[in-house]
Design an enzyme around this catalytic site. Sequence first.
Site, PDB file in Angstrom:
ATOM      1  N   HIS A   1       0.866  -1.178   0.000  1.00 20.62           N
ATOM      2  CA  HIS A   1       0.000   0.000   0.000  1.00 20.62           C
ATOM      3  C   HIS A   1       0.908   1.235   0.000  1.00 20.62           C
ATOM      4  O   HIS A   1       1.750   1.394   0.894  1.00 20.62           O
ATOM      5  CB  HIS A   1      -0.919   0.001   1.224  1.00 20.62           C
ATOM      6  CG  HIS A   1      -1.898  -1.135   1.177  1.00 20.62           C
ATOM      7  ND1 HIS A   1      -2.067  -2.027   2.202  1.00 20.62           N
ATOM      8  CD2 HIS A   1      -2.744  -1.532   0.185  1.00 20.62           C
ATOM      9  CE1 HIS A   1      -2.985  -2.922   1.857  1.00 20.62           C
ATOM     10  NE2 HIS A   1      -3.406  -2.655   0.638  1.00 20.62           N
TER      11      HIS A   1
ATOM     12  N   GLU B   1       1.774   3.688   3.072  1.00 19.61           N
ATOM     13  CA  GLU B   1       2.218   3.118   4.353  1.00 19.61           C
ATOM     14  C   GLU B   1       3.740   3.223   4.414  1.00 19.61           C
ATOM     15  O   GLU B   1       4.471   2.284   4.076  1.00 19.61           O
ATOM     16  CB  GLU B   1       1.700   1.683   4.468  1.00 19.61           C
ATOM     17  CG  GLU B   1       0.164   1.670   4.436  1.00 19.61           C
ATOM     18  CD  GLU B   1      -0.458   0.281   4.457  1.00 19.61           C
ATOM     19  OE1 GLU B   1       0.292  -0.719   4.553  1.00 19.61           O
ATOM     20  OE2 GLU B   1      -1.690   0.203   4.384  1.00 19.61           O
TER      21      GLU B   1
ATOM     22  N   HIS C   1       3.143  -3.451   6.939  1.00 15.63           N
ATOM     23  CA  HIS C   1       2.078  -2.477   6.668  1.00 15.63           C
ATOM     24  C   HIS C   1       1.922  -1.522   7.845  1.00 15.63           C
ATOM     25  O   HIS C   1       2.403  -1.781   8.946  1.00 15.63           O
ATOM     26  CB  HIS C   1       0.727  -3.195   6.509  1.00 15.63           C
ATOM     27  CG  HIS C   1       0.607  -3.977   5.248  1.00 15.63           C
ATOM     28  ND1 HIS C   1      -0.255  -3.643   4.233  1.00 15.63           N
ATOM     29  CD2 HIS C   1       1.247  -5.100   4.826  1.00 15.63           C
ATOM     30  CE1 HIS C   1      -0.148  -4.514   3.245  1.00 15.63           C
ATOM     31  NE2 HIS C   1       0.755  -5.416   3.581  1.00 15.63           N
TER      32      HIS C   1
ATOM     33  N   GLU D   1       1.335  -5.364  11.065  1.00 14.23           N
ATOM     34  CA  GLU D   1       0.744  -4.025  11.178  1.00 14.23           C
ATOM     35  C   GLU D   1       1.527  -3.275  12.234  1.00 14.23           C
ATOM     36  O   GLU D   1       1.615  -3.704  13.383  1.00 14.23           O
ATOM     37  CB  GLU D   1      -0.733  -4.134  11.582  1.00 14.23           C
ATOM     38  CG  GLU D   1      -1.624  -4.745  10.516  1.00 14.23           C
ATOM     39  CD  GLU D   1      -1.813  -3.859   9.294  1.00 14.23           C
ATOM     40  OE1 GLU D   1      -1.473  -2.643   9.375  1.00 14.23           O
ATOM     41  OE2 GLU D   1      -2.272  -4.374   8.267  1.00 14.23           O
TER      42      GLU D   1
HETATM   43  O1  LIG Z   1      -6.166  -0.205   8.097  1.00 15.92           O
HETATM   44  C1  LIG Z   1      -6.736  -0.916   7.290  1.00 15.92           C
HETATM   45  O2  LIG Z   1      -7.989  -0.911   7.167  1.00 15.92           O
HETATM   46  C2  LIG Z   1      -5.959  -1.847   6.398  1.00 15.92           C
HETATM   47  C3  LIG Z   1      -4.505  -2.004   6.783  1.00 15.92           C
HETATM   48  C4  LIG Z   1      -3.910  -3.030   5.838  1.00 15.92           C
HETATM   49  O3  LIG Z   1      -3.512  -2.671   4.765  1.00 15.92           O
HETATM   50  N1  LIG Z   1      -4.006  -4.294   6.231  1.00 15.92           N
HETATM   51  C5  LIG Z   1      -3.728  -5.380   5.346  1.00 15.92           C
HETATM   52  C6  LIG Z   1      -3.907  -6.689   6.059  1.00 15.92           C
HETATM   53  C7  LIG Z   1      -3.559  -7.855   5.155  1.00 15.92           C
HETATM   54  C8  LIG Z   1      -3.945  -9.211   5.736  1.00 15.92           C
HETATM   55  O4  LIG Z   1      -5.130  -9.446   5.959  1.00 15.92           O
HETATM   56  O5  LIG Z   1      -3.024 -10.050   5.927  1.00 15.92           O
HETATM   57  C9  LIG Z   1      -4.717  -5.287   4.179  1.00 15.92           C
HETATM   58  O6  LIG Z   1      -5.884  -4.919   4.423  1.00 15.92           O
HETATM   59  O7  LIG Z   1      -4.310  -5.585   3.069  1.00 15.92           O
HETATM   60 ZN   LIG Z   2      -1.507  -2.052   4.160  1.00 21.06          ZN
END
Ligand SMILES: O=C(O)CCC(=O)N[C@@H](CCC(=O)O)C(=O)O
Ligand SMILES: [Zn+2]
EC number: 3.5.1.96
Length: 335
Positions: A59, A62, A151, A215
Amino acid sequence: MLALGKLLELTLTDHEPAEKTQVTPKGVRLRWLGEGALEVRPPEHEDSGLDLLLSAGIHGNETAPIELLERLLHGVANGKIKPRSRVLFLFGNPAAIRKGERFVEQDINRLFNGRHELSSGFEALRAAELEQFARVFFSKPGRPRLHYDLHTAIRGSKIEQFALYPYKEGRKHSRRELARLAAAGMEAVLLQSKSSITFSAFTYEQLAAEAFTLELGKARPFGENEQVNLDKLEERLIQIIEGTEPETEDSLEGLKLFRVAREIIKHSEGFRLHLPADIENFSELSMGYLLAEDLAETRWVVEEEGARIIFPNPKVKNGLRAGILVVPDSGQCLG
Ligand SMILES: O=C(O)CCC(=O)N[C@@H](CCC(=O)O)C(=O)O
Ligand SMILES: [Zn+2]
């Protein structure tokens, strides 16, 4: 410092380096593989046998994890970090990083595990390319494979740093890897309970890597990340790269474990999420709470004791996850 250590600069300016391979005075080989992709190889006699994939910028907004990979790369390129592992550094979505946005056309982290084949546009092509970089990197038999996809989150969180651990039928989540994450500063781990279309799910499910999405705090622009403290993670990553990691005890003392109870899927433009816009990740929801509604009288009501919400986002495209409901887990099923 070797010029290839400036992978971020090359990526931000969309430049292809004239010299694709460079070697440090200590015999560490840096090889540019394509946009935002650099492989680091230790001298053969010093190779610890581990293959480590570090990705960030899947992303584009980030930036704290991108800055962390840049620091590590500079350390390798100027000889301060002495790698004994093979490492692949990947900046996931260069076009989005240049714009400072989560994505340009579509979320690349919903295009893995074959999803890119059902889509088009450059993010679909990039997802296919990232899969290929990872597939080639993790093709050497007999070497442990580890992938951290770094992330930061859109919103604040009651638990600042946590990991998401993908799922594969018949494969156990590793207690040892969780202990390693705790030592790297992660406060919680969320165990997935079904397969997924994220980058870490791809390397976990298809390439037999131990793989995690990490995260690390709240997403902010470049240079504004003082509040994201990555010291513990950085220290651990250097130890993993240098092969000097202290033996981790398998104790998970202090690490909170959660399991995904349900993913909330947005099916239509009629989807309504009944949460305050500034709600933090890991906020608790009480039983019976009407969390969301969608067309055809679809209602998402909280039925799970101790449920908490993660990544609520009503703006996602139809068919994608608009939030995750997690519940505490005892860790009984770890292997
Ligand atoms: O803050 C958010 O809503 C999204 C943060 C983020 O990019 N999280 C990843 C997690 C990936 C996973 O589920 O392993 C995403 O949503 O892609
Ligand atoms: Zn992300």
